[in-house]
Design a protein around this motif. Structure first.
Motif, mmCIF file in Angstrom:
data_model
loop_
_atom_site.group_PDB
_atom_site.id
_atom_site.type_symbol
_atom_site.label_atom_id
_atom_site.label_comp_id
_atom_site.label_asym_id
_atom_site.label_seq_id
_atom_site.Cartn_x
_atom_site.Cartn_y
_atom_site.Cartn_z
ATOM 1 N N VAL A 113 0.844 -1.200 0.000
ATOM 2 C CA VAL A 113 0.000 0.000 0.000
ATOM 3 C C VAL A 113 0.879 1.250 0.000
ATOM 4 O O VAL A 113 0.645 2.201 -0.758
ATOM 5 C CB VAL A 113 -0.943 0.004 1.226
ATOM 6 C CG1 VAL A 113 -1.679 1.326 1.346
ATOM 7 C CG2 VAL A 113 -1.927 -1.163 1.137
ATOM 8 N N ILE A 158 -8.300 -5.481 -2.784
ATOM 9 C CA ILE A 158 -8.162 -4.286 -1.949
ATOM 10 C C ILE A 158 -7.087 -3.357 -2.526
ATOM 11 O O ILE A 158 -7.272 -2.134 -2.591
ATOM 12 C CB ILE A 158 -7.824 -4.707 -0.493
ATOM 13 C CG1 ILE A 158 -9.000 -5.475 0.113
ATOM 14 C CG2 ILE A 158 -7.438 -3.517 0.363
ATOM 15 C CD1 ILE A 158 -10.320 -4.734 0.096
ATOM 16 N N SER A 161 -8.512 -1.691 -5.491
ATOM 17 C CA SER A 161 -9.410 -0.602 -5.070
ATOM 18 C C SER A 161 -8.619 0.637 -4.675
ATOM 19 O O SER A 161 -9.037 1.763 -4.950
ATOM 20 C CB SER A 161 -10.270 -1.041 -3.883
ATOM 21 O OG SER A 161 -11.174 -2.035 -4.277
ATOM 22 N N CYS A 162 -7.499 0.433 -4.009
ATOM 23 C CA CYS A 162 -6.665 1.576 -3.620
ATOM 24 C C CYS A 162 -6.159 2.310 -4.864
ATOM 25 O O CYS A 162 -6.191 3.539 -4.937
ATOM 26 C CB CYS A 162 -5.479 1.122 -2.772
ATOM 27 S SG CYS A 162 -5.954 0.602 -1.114
ATOM 28 N N ALA A 164 -7.483 2.288 -7.871
ATOM 29 C CA ALA A 164 -8.599 2.918 -8.583
ATOM 30 C C ALA A 164 -9.016 4.212 -7.885
ATOM 31 O O ALA A 164 -9.293 5.223 -8.527
ATOM 32 C CB ALA A 164 -9.781 1.945 -8.660
ATOM 33 N N THR A 165 -9.040 4.171 -6.571
ATOM 34 C CA THR A 165 -9.445 5.350 -5.805
ATOM 35 C C THR A 165 -8.488 6.510 -6.069
ATOM 36 O O THR A 165 -8.916 7.655 -6.273
ATOM 37 C CB THR A 165 -9.485 5.001 -4.305
ATOM 38 O OG1 THR A 165 -10.438 3.959 -4.114
ATOM 39 C CG2 THR A 165 -9.851 6.208 -3.465
ATOM 40 N N LEU A 166 -7.193 6.213 -6.098
ATOM 41 C CA LEU A 166 -6.223 7.280 -6.342
ATOM 42 C C LEU A 166 -6.243 7.742 -7.796
ATOM 43 O O LEU A 166 -5.984 8.913 -8.081
ATOM 44 C CB LEU A 166 -4.817 6.810 -5.960
ATOM 45 C CG LEU A 166 -4.592 6.655 -4.456
ATOM 46 C CD1 LEU A 166 -3.212 6.067 -4.186
ATOM 47 C CD2 LEU A 166 -4.745 7.991 -3.730
#
Lengths: 539, 539
Positions: A113, A158, A161-162, A164-166
């Protein structure tokens, strides 16, 4: 709407990369970035080549694990990074701590992450990258599977998703992001916020947040000294934003004059009226509505009128934004008299670029906050504890739990020193003056207010050639009103920069530039002006 | 006070490590931890051997740079980590981004911070380590240089400050930390919070937080479905804690009945009264004081009385903590009727262990929040934007800026699935039942309330042998009142565990155990009981 006809968002090219945009794929960007970096850091980036990939519209996210099962780290051949071989697509959150033997998996997952975050940070400061990859809400809802499920997702999901969010986040650290206060991302502040999340505690009592409570004590005292209250005496608290700080201040002012209001309510006191500047923040009205004063009893005083009686009547509430000017020897005179206020709201998350949220309410009178708000919850504020109870500060606020907002300010202050904050604030004011000087006599620009701005707000109209020479004043105004929204929408479509606009009273939409971004330079101001003209010339 | 005579904090051993404590120095701990870890992760720890060192009372902090100038990473000989050779004692925050060529320095600095955090996380879950290294406020103020200076500190100083801060922090992730809701540290939630800090934006408009606004939308809808409102319709917002959520709910209830209160204040409406349970949270009274209702107009209804008229009158405000029971098929009946409420406060930062802060207010009626709180700030909520304005949610709250609290909940939900949260909640209730069954007939224990607790609160007295057989009831009560505070103080001195206590009405101080820590096991409950008896046997 905005994409129809004349007021289009940039025609066929809308949303496409322009010449001065980033390399066309994240992979290409990463490769370029990795080449720029020396030492072992480059290898960290190599694991991130698929940042945000597999998130194309309509396609399901690609689920290749960032680590392969072969025992290598999944980076390229020359990589010497220390990642343990884990297959995240076989792992779930239940494999992480507190699971038995979860140490290695946890550290490897969190490191993955962090690698995503580090790459995002470096990218955010790169002027070749977009400020925003904009999509309309309905589009964005379709672009990824954001729905919540009954079943768990893998750690690989997960991580996807991180990314994609950024990918779709605003790069608020970008040197050309001017949309609002707050802009910029301070690296020490960020480190402090990561530590705060890791410590995951609550500010209500010393027993659960000993260091943070002490740092709040030390920092509030320093801030009161800077305000000019004798020996830094007084009280204060960090609250969730300037609007809440302002409401707390109004609550204190009411309690100071009519302490019976706490038990007996507004029916026990005369009808109250709040005086404020016509340019004060809308949170004063929100506070008046909440406190039962009513918005109609908020009397707005013209900003240029002088009225000593009102100055005295009013428990002066400074604008939360301006507070930081107190740290500048060159500009602090603009807040002369602040030491006469009974309360000051000062938001370090604005001009001082402390990560959101960080807002302080400072109060001259000791004990008032406690008396006003305390309810003596016996499960938190036991009176027979073994330490000095004055450090259990939670009963000074309306909140029960209170987020730790102090550490990022304290650590940044330590890293910069007061003189570092001063230099940062002075530079923002210099940039504003540069912008003002650049456009005040430039063809096609009109300033909204007379004279040099006192703060980093520069309000102006840009008149495209097609409007510039219109003779019908009403027609001209009507057209001008639409210019800023369209240019702003195009900025977001291209992703090159972001600046805010607004109307005010009878003034039609104008650009409301505000500079608080420590990454911005004179060249970024030049770029902004060029971009406004490029995007607005056909309007 | 507490250290005098009979009620001492454990005699000569107070504050010393006991047999089941951690290795005596952080260095020894790190070495032990590094040995436990496989692969490259161990080498990350080797750089952290001086966690918290150089922070001894009275001594200035040791300032050896974690990296040497020799071009190696400063780890031990067998290290193959990828750290670039940087001398942090020569560097300042101004060397980091946005500084020219700040990329490598920034990544190396942030990686160093992350290494400190990773080591802290692994340590926090280790039962051999202390929950707290407790010091009294005045001692702690002396133990480090916490003061803020005019001059900047080096990055080495900043890293030392980070280590010192964590050294004296409460390990809220520790499996034996039971002090309050919230306890525990979820790894996916933590990763999400780090990402949130990195994104550093504000929830007021879609344009600055597109993904987070959508995730709030998706998550609130899911929560309303779980409450049982038809098709998940309604409204909601994440606010800074349950107390503010409750106040927002009271504000909405008042506005719903008397919309004129917003403009005209409390003088335009009849005297209002709020009904609540005698066991409701103190934030209801705080809200009544703030809103101008007055605490005397808060009517507390006995918890076991039934009164349909009041149930209907009251805009039911559920206790924020219990909300999470809705996710458990086994326990959700305890909240039967919640679907009839007009508003529900649900704090995922409690039983669901989402990192602080994360509190949702859910509202049945659409549009009410907007009507109640909106002030149409023209610099934020422009009506001529190019996207669907219903996603600009900021005007639904009293706050202006609003911290991003959604991502950690959303990412955890994705990682666990609804069934994962259910399992976590069910386990906490099992642990509570285990504790209740263990002590209900155990010698020296008395339960404060009759019957099995419905939630994870277990309230009990521990009567040390010296008090257990006292015949004078008043004398016995007087002594018993002092037991819990002393045992709690000793727990903190030894650092072995933390549990809360409180008096209530005519009930003298009792232990108020509350279980929300996903790391806790049956053995940790056993340990708590043994520890209470060990620390309390001489009282």
């Amino acid at each position: 709407m905005a994409s129809q006809g004349f007021w289009s968002l940039g025609g066929d090219n809308a949303g496409a990369n322009t010449g001065n945009q980033s390399p066309s794929t994240p992979r290409a960007w990463c490769q370029a970035a990795a080449q720029k970096l020396s030492g072992g850091i480059g290898s960290k980036l190599c694991a991130l080549l698929n940042v945000g990939e597999g998130e194309k519209p309509g396609e399901p996210a690609a689920k290749q694990p960032p680590e392969t099962a072969a025992g290598t780290c999944g980076c390229n051949k020359s990589c010497n990074c220390t990642k343990a071989p884990l297959v995240f697509s076989d792992l779930y959150s239940t494999d992480l701590l507190p699971a038995m033997d979860g140490d290695t998996k946890t550290m490897t997952f969190l490191q993955e992450v962090v690698d995503i975050l580090l790459a995002y940070i470096v990218e955010s400061f790169d002027r070749e990258t977009k400020v925003i990859d904009f999509h309309y809400p309905n589009e964005l809802l379709q672009m990824n599977n954001w729905e919540l499920q009954d079943e768990p997702a893998t750690l690989d999901d997960i991580l996807i998703s991180c990314r994609a969010t950024l990918k779709y986040a605003i790069k608020t650290a970008h040197p050309r992001y001017f949309n609002q206060l707050s802009t910029g991302l301070d690296m020490v502040g960020l480190a402090a916020d990561w530590l705060t999340s890791t410590a995951n505690t609550n500010m209500f009592t010393y027993e659960v947040a000993p260091v943070f409570v002490l740092l709040e004590y030390v920092t509030l005292k320093k801030m009161r000294e800077i305000i000019g209250w004798p020996d830094g005496r007084g009280d204060g608290i960090f609250s969730p934003g300037g609007a809440i700080s302002n409401m707390y201040a109004m609550l204190l002012a009411r309690f100071k004059m009519f302490p019976e209001v706490k038990e007996k309510g507004m029916s026990s006191v005369p009808r109250l009226v709040a005086f404020t500047s016509e340019h004060s923040h809308f949170s004063i009205k929100k506070g008046a509505a909440a406190l039962g004063i009513g918005t109609e009893s908020v009397i707005c005083i013209k900003a240029d009128e002088r009225c000593t009686c009102i100055e005295n009547l009013l428990k002066v509430i400074q604008g939360a934004w301006g507070g930081s000017l107190l740290m500048s020897r060159r500009h602090r005179w603009k807040l002369d008299g602040v030491e006469r206020a009974n309360s000051v709201t000062w938001n370090p998350h604005k001009m001082m670029s402390v990560p959101l949220q960080c807002s302080a309410l400072l109060v001259r009178e000791e004990g008032l906050m406690q008396n006003c708000n305390q309810m003596h919850a016996c499960y938190l504020f036991q009176q027979d504890k073994h330490y000095d109870l004055s450090y259990d500060t939670g009963d000074k606020a309306l909140q029960c739990g209170r987020h730790v907002d102090i550490f990022k300010l304290w650590l940044m202050w330590r890293a910069k020193g007061t003189i570092g904050f001063e230099a940062q604030i002075d530079k923002c004011l210099e940039l504003s003056e540069y912008l003002y000087n650049k456009i005040k006599d430039r063809e096609g620009y009109e300033m909204v207010f007379d004279g040099k701005p006192q703060h980093t707000n520069v309000c102006f109209w840009y008149l495209p050639p097609g409007i510039r020479y219109m003779e019908d004043k009403e027609e001209k105004k009507k057209h001008l009103h639409k210019v800023a929204p369209v240019i702003k929408a195009r900025m977001m479509e291209y992703g090159t920069t972001m600046v805010s606009y607004q109307p005010q009273g009878d003034k039609v939409n104008f650009f409301r530039m505000v500079i608080s971004n420590p990454a911005a330079t004179f060249q970024d101001i030049d770029f902004l002006i060029e971009e406004i003209e490029r995007l607005g010339q056909d309007l």
